[in-house]
Write a protein that holds these residues in place. Structure first.
Motif, PDB file in Angstrom:
ATOM      1  N   UNK A 172     -66.170  12.595 -23.854  1.00  0.00           N
ATOM      2  CA  UNK A 172     -66.212  13.713 -22.904  1.00  0.00           C
ATOM      3  C   UNK A 172     -67.337  14.669 -23.259  1.00  0.00           C
ATOM      4  N   UNK A 173     -67.552  14.875 -24.552  1.00  0.00           N
ATOM      5  CA  UNK A 173     -68.639  15.734 -25.018  1.00  0.00           C
ATOM      6  C   UNK A 173     -69.992  15.141 -24.625  1.00  0.00           C
ATOM      7  N   UNK A 174     -70.135  13.828 -24.805  1.00  0.00           N
ATOM      8  CA  UNK A 174     -71.376  13.147 -24.430  1.00  0.00           C
ATOM      9  C   UNK A 174     -71.608  13.196 -22.927  1.00  0.00           C
ATOM     10  N   UNK A 175     -70.519  13.407 -22.177  1.00  0.00           N
ATOM     11  CA  UNK A 175     -70.600  13.470 -20.714  1.00  0.00           C
ATOM     12  C   UNK A 175     -70.938  14.872 -20.217  1.00  0.00           C
ATOM     13  N   UNK A 176     -71.128  15.808 -21.150  1.00  0.00           N
ATOM     14  CA  UNK A 176     -71.535  17.155 -20.764  1.00  0.00           C
ATOM     15  C   UNK A 176     -70.410  18.136 -20.570  1.00  0.00           C
ATOM     16  N   UNK A 177     -69.208  17.784 -21.029  1.00  0.00           N
ATOM     17  CA  UNK A 177     -68.062  18.682 -20.858  1.00  0.00           C
ATOM     18  C   UNK A 177     -67.969  19.675 -22.009  1.00  0.00           C
ATOM     19  N   UNK A 208     -65.474  20.589 -24.419  1.00  0.00           N
ATOM     20  CA  UNK A 208     -64.275  19.869 -24.855  1.00  0.00           C
ATOM     21  C   UNK A 208     -63.418  20.737 -25.768  1.00  0.00           C
ATOM     22  N   UNK A 209     -62.136  20.740 -25.460  1.00  0.00           N
ATOM     23  CA  UNK A 209     -61.141  21.470 -26.243  1.00  0.00           C
ATOM     24  C   UNK A 209     -60.126  20.449 -26.770  1.00  0.00           C
ATOM     25  N   UNK A 210     -59.872  20.478 -28.058  1.00  0.00           N
ATOM     26  CA  UNK A 210     -58.911  19.555 -28.645  1.00  0.00           C
ATOM     27  C   UNK A 210     -57.617  20.249 -29.013  1.00  0.00           C
ATOM     28  N   UNK A 211     -56.521  19.519 -28.927  1.00  0.00           N
ATOM     29  CA  UNK A 211     -55.202  20.020 -29.337  1.00  0.00           C
ATOM     30  C   UNK A 211     -54.529  19.007 -30.240  1.00  0.00           C
ATOM     31  N   UNK A 212     -54.015  19.470 -31.377  1.00  0.00           N
ATOM     32  CA  UNK A 212     -53.267  18.580 -32.255  1.00  0.00           C
ATOM     33  C   UNK A 212     -52.411  19.417 -33.193  1.00  0.00           C
ATOM     34  N   UNK A 253     -64.136  22.322 -29.640  1.00  0.00           N
ATOM     35  CA  UNK A 253     -63.352  23.527 -29.908  1.00  0.00           C
ATOM     36  C   UNK A 253     -61.892  23.112 -29.983  1.00  0.00           C
ATOM     37  N   UNK A 254     -61.362  23.036 -31.190  1.00  0.00           N
ATOM     38  CA  UNK A 254     -60.008  22.511 -31.358  1.00  0.00           C
ATOM     39  C   UNK A 254     -59.041  23.587 -31.819  1.00  0.00           C
ATOM     40  N   UNK A 255     -57.812  23.473 -31.332  1.00  0.00           N
ATOM     41  CA  UNK A 255     -56.751  24.428 -31.655  1.00  0.00           C
ATOM     42  C   UNK A 255     -55.523  23.693 -32.169  1.00  0.00           C
TER      43      UNK A 255
END
Length: 205
Positions: free
Chosen positions: A47-52, A54-58, A73-75
């Motif tokens: 998704x990042x390579x696609x220009x988005x 990106x926000x991660x959740x875990x 950007x992960x939370x």
């Protein structure tokens, strides 16, 4: 130019790629990747390579740290996660949510509307419970898509065992073409895969 160790991710990569293609991500969209296991980490990078944006959740702090090192950007997925995503998306919420978690809990499908914008899209790549709370999805008119493994051709015996390909003009991204595309991204150094390796084992002769 593709190391065999990186190429070993091709099946997981094609699964992630099919989900990203179904999301039809456009430049600048806010995309949440829910669950940062192997498929989630690859999905987030695609998704990042696609220009988005990106926000991660875990739930795992180590996965959050690793995702951040990739430019995601992960939370931590806790009670404050939805508010954090809303703040990061200027109050609008995520345009797309790619669910890569695996759980029998219904919590993901219930939580997602809290941080998804009106008329957003959810693509389910992982294996989660899907007792959809109708009102929450109805009020925002959120769409849901189910991603089926590597892409068109999966579970079709004439394709997988008979070798009968689909016409390129009509089915641009088949199971095999997704794999080819993933290998190409590796060779062009668009993905971080070595960082995802935790163990190496010898193959006995």
């Amino acid at each position: 130019d593709c190391p065999l160790e990186d190429a070993s991710f091709v099946t997981l990569g094609a699964i992630a790629m099919q989900g990203v293609r179904l999301a039809e991500i456009t430049l600048g969209e806010f995309v949440v990747v829910y669950g940062l296991g192997l498929v989630g980490m690859i999905t987030a990078q695609l998704a990042l390579a696609n220009g988005a944006n990106v926000i991660g959740l875990d739930l795992d702090p180590e996965k959050i740290k690793l995702a951040n090192s990739f430019g995601i950007k992960a939370f931590i997925n806790n009670e404050a996660a939805s508010e954090a995503i809303l703040n990061h998306t200027k109050g609008y919420g995520a345009d797309k949510v790619l669910v890569c978690a695996a759980t029998k809990s219904n919590a993901p499908i219930e939580q997602i509307p809290n941080f998804t914008r009106q008329k957003g899209l959810v693509v389910v790549i992982g294996d989660i419970s899907m007792n959809v709370p109708r009102r929450a999805y109805y009020d925002k008119e959120i769409d849901i898509k189910i991603s089926r493994s590597y892409g068109p051709g999966r579970y079709d015996l004439t394709y997988e065992e008979g070798g009968m390909d689909y016409p390129y003009a009509y089915v641009r991204w088949t199971e095999n073409r997704n794999m080819d595309s993933f290998i190409d991204l590796i060779s062009r150094k668009k993905l971080f895969l070595t960082e995802l390796v935790t163990h190496r084992f010898e193959i006995d002769a």
